[in-house]
Scaffold this motif. Structure first.
Motif, mmCIF file in Angstrom:
data_model
loop_
_atom_site.group_PDB
_atom_site.id
_atom_site.type_symbol
_atom_site.label_atom_id
_atom_site.label_comp_id
_atom_site.label_asym_id
_atom_site.label_seq_id
_atom_site.Cartn_x
_atom_site.Cartn_y
_atom_site.Cartn_z
ATOM 1 N N GLU A 10 -4.169 -2.646 3.188
ATOM 2 C CA GLU A 10 -3.046 -2.319 2.292
ATOM 3 C C GLU A 10 -2.709 -3.496 1.384
ATOM 4 O O GLU A 10 -2.322 -3.310 0.232
ATOM 5 N N LEU A 11 -2.860 -4.715 1.898
ATOM 6 C CA LEU A 11 -2.617 -5.903 1.070
ATOM 7 C C LEU A 11 -3.605 -5.963 -0.089
ATOM 8 O O LEU A 11 -3.222 -6.209 -1.241
ATOM 9 N N LEU A 12 -4.878 -5.719 0.195
ATOM 10 C CA LEU A 12 -5.889 -5.730 -0.863
ATOM 11 C C LEU A 12 -5.616 -4.629 -1.879
ATOM 12 O O LEU A 12 -5.756 -4.835 -3.097
ATOM 13 N N LEU A 13 -5.213 -3.466 -1.406
ATOM 14 C CA LEU A 13 -4.863 -2.362 -2.294
ATOM 15 C C LEU A 13 -3.695 -2.736 -3.203
ATOM 16 O O LEU A 13 -3.677 -2.386 -4.388
ATOM 17 N N GLY A 43 0.774 -1.226 0.000
ATOM 18 C CA GLY A 43 0.000 0.000 0.000
ATOM 19 C C GLY A 43 0.812 1.286 0.000
ATOM 20 O O GLY A 43 0.247 2.377 -0.066
ATOM 21 N N VAL A 44 2.148 1.185 0.028
ATOM 22 C CA VAL A 44 3.010 2.364 0.142
ATOM 23 C C VAL A 44 3.727 2.629 -1.188
ATOM 24 O O VAL A 44 4.411 1.743 -1.713
ATOM 25 N N HIS A 87 -2.197 -9.519 11.070
ATOM 26 C CA HIS A 87 -1.414 -8.296 10.975
ATOM 27 C C HIS A 87 -2.355 -7.155 10.618
ATOM 28 O O HIS A 87 -3.470 -7.386 10.119
ATOM 29 N N PRO A 88 -1.950 -5.909 10.875
ATOM 30 C CA PRO A 88 -2.866 -4.776 10.704
ATOM 31 C C PRO A 88 -2.866 -4.176 9.304
ATOM 32 O O PRO A 88 -3.323 -3.054 9.116
ATOM 33 N N PHE A 89 -2.374 -4.921 8.304
ATOM 34 C CA PHE A 89 -2.215 -4.333 6.974
ATOM 35 C C PHE A 89 -3.042 -5.061 5.912
ATOM 36 O O PHE A 89 -2.651 -5.097 4.739
#
Length: 250
Positions: A187-190, A156-157, A182-184
């Protein structure tokens, strides 16, 4: 008079078929899991470096691990995906295909894909990339048609900056055990969404753990069509094939 016994016989026959189907599926699952896991060899002696040996595509692959983070250990989902790539090389031919692996970890999947002839970009977090680069170099140098590349990727970055949508065309996205506590997950889907074009095939091995992570599959299906390629109940692992839904459907 004969109708009730006949119905009862059909019911018993249906139950028997279900039991036989379950037993047959369980036996097949157990057989395949044994075949997959025997590709892994753990050293008998403990050394100052943790490592494991794997056998895929006619090669002995030595993987150096670290026990201080998730990304530096080989998880069973990676073995499931590697086994699939090797045993389905005719249907999913990787020669000269452009592949990116997200959450590559120790690099086993990327190494196997490289040995099968693909252009591979292995990606992971900055703190994992050093060990990833080491494993890939040690196991692919002078052995592959195309030398794999290693890049940093924080989900996601700076996706457009590091992987421009207009110029990055991947035939396959590969992922093994990227969904866990994990809290991402957003962001993984993005990241999946950004890297995937209309013709990109996602090969994703997932181990089912907790409800929160399992719900990710439902969210994933809002953007991608999912097909189960293999299922291993004894490992709680499912191997999926994903492709982007039509833009009109999303």
């Amino acid at each position: 008079m004969d109708r009730i016994p006949s119905q009862r016989n059909r019911l018993l026959s249906s139950k028997l078929r279900r039991k036989l189907d379950y037993k047959e599926g369980k036996n097949e699952d157990e057989h395949l899991v044994v075949e997959i896991m025997r590709r892994r060899f753990s050293p008998a002696l403990i050394t100052n470096k943790s490592w494991e040996m794997f056998h895929f595509v006619g090669h002995q692959i030595k993987i150096t691990e670290a026990t201080d983070c998730y990304g530096a250990v080989v998880w069973p989902s990676a073995l499931v995906l590697c086994y699939f790539l090797e045993t389905n090389s005719k249907q999913y031919g990787l020669v000269d295909k452009n592949i990116i692996e997200i959450g590559a970890g120790t690099g086993l999947v990327s190494i196997v894909a490289s040995l099968l002839g693909a252009y591979v970009t292995a990606t992971d977090l900055p703190e994992v990339v050093g060990n990833l680069q080491y494993n890939i170099l040690q196991n692919t140098k002078m052995k592959c048609k195309h030398q794999p590349q290693v890049k940093e990727l924080s989900w996601g970055v700076d996706l457009e900056k590091n992987f421009p949508w207009s110029s990055c065309q991947f035939d396959y996205i590969m992922a093994a055990d990227v969904v866990y506590y994990h809290p991402f997950l957003d962001e993984l889907l993005l990241t999946f969404d950004h890297l995937c074009k209309d013709n990109t095939v996602i090969l994703w091995a997932m181990r089912f753990r907790l409800d929160r992570e399992n719900q990710f599959v439902g969210r994933f299906q809002k953007l991608f069509d999912l097909e189960v390629l293999s299922d291993f109940p004894s490992l709680n692992i499912t191997l999926y094939k994903g492709m982007r839904k039509s833009r009109k459907e999303v």
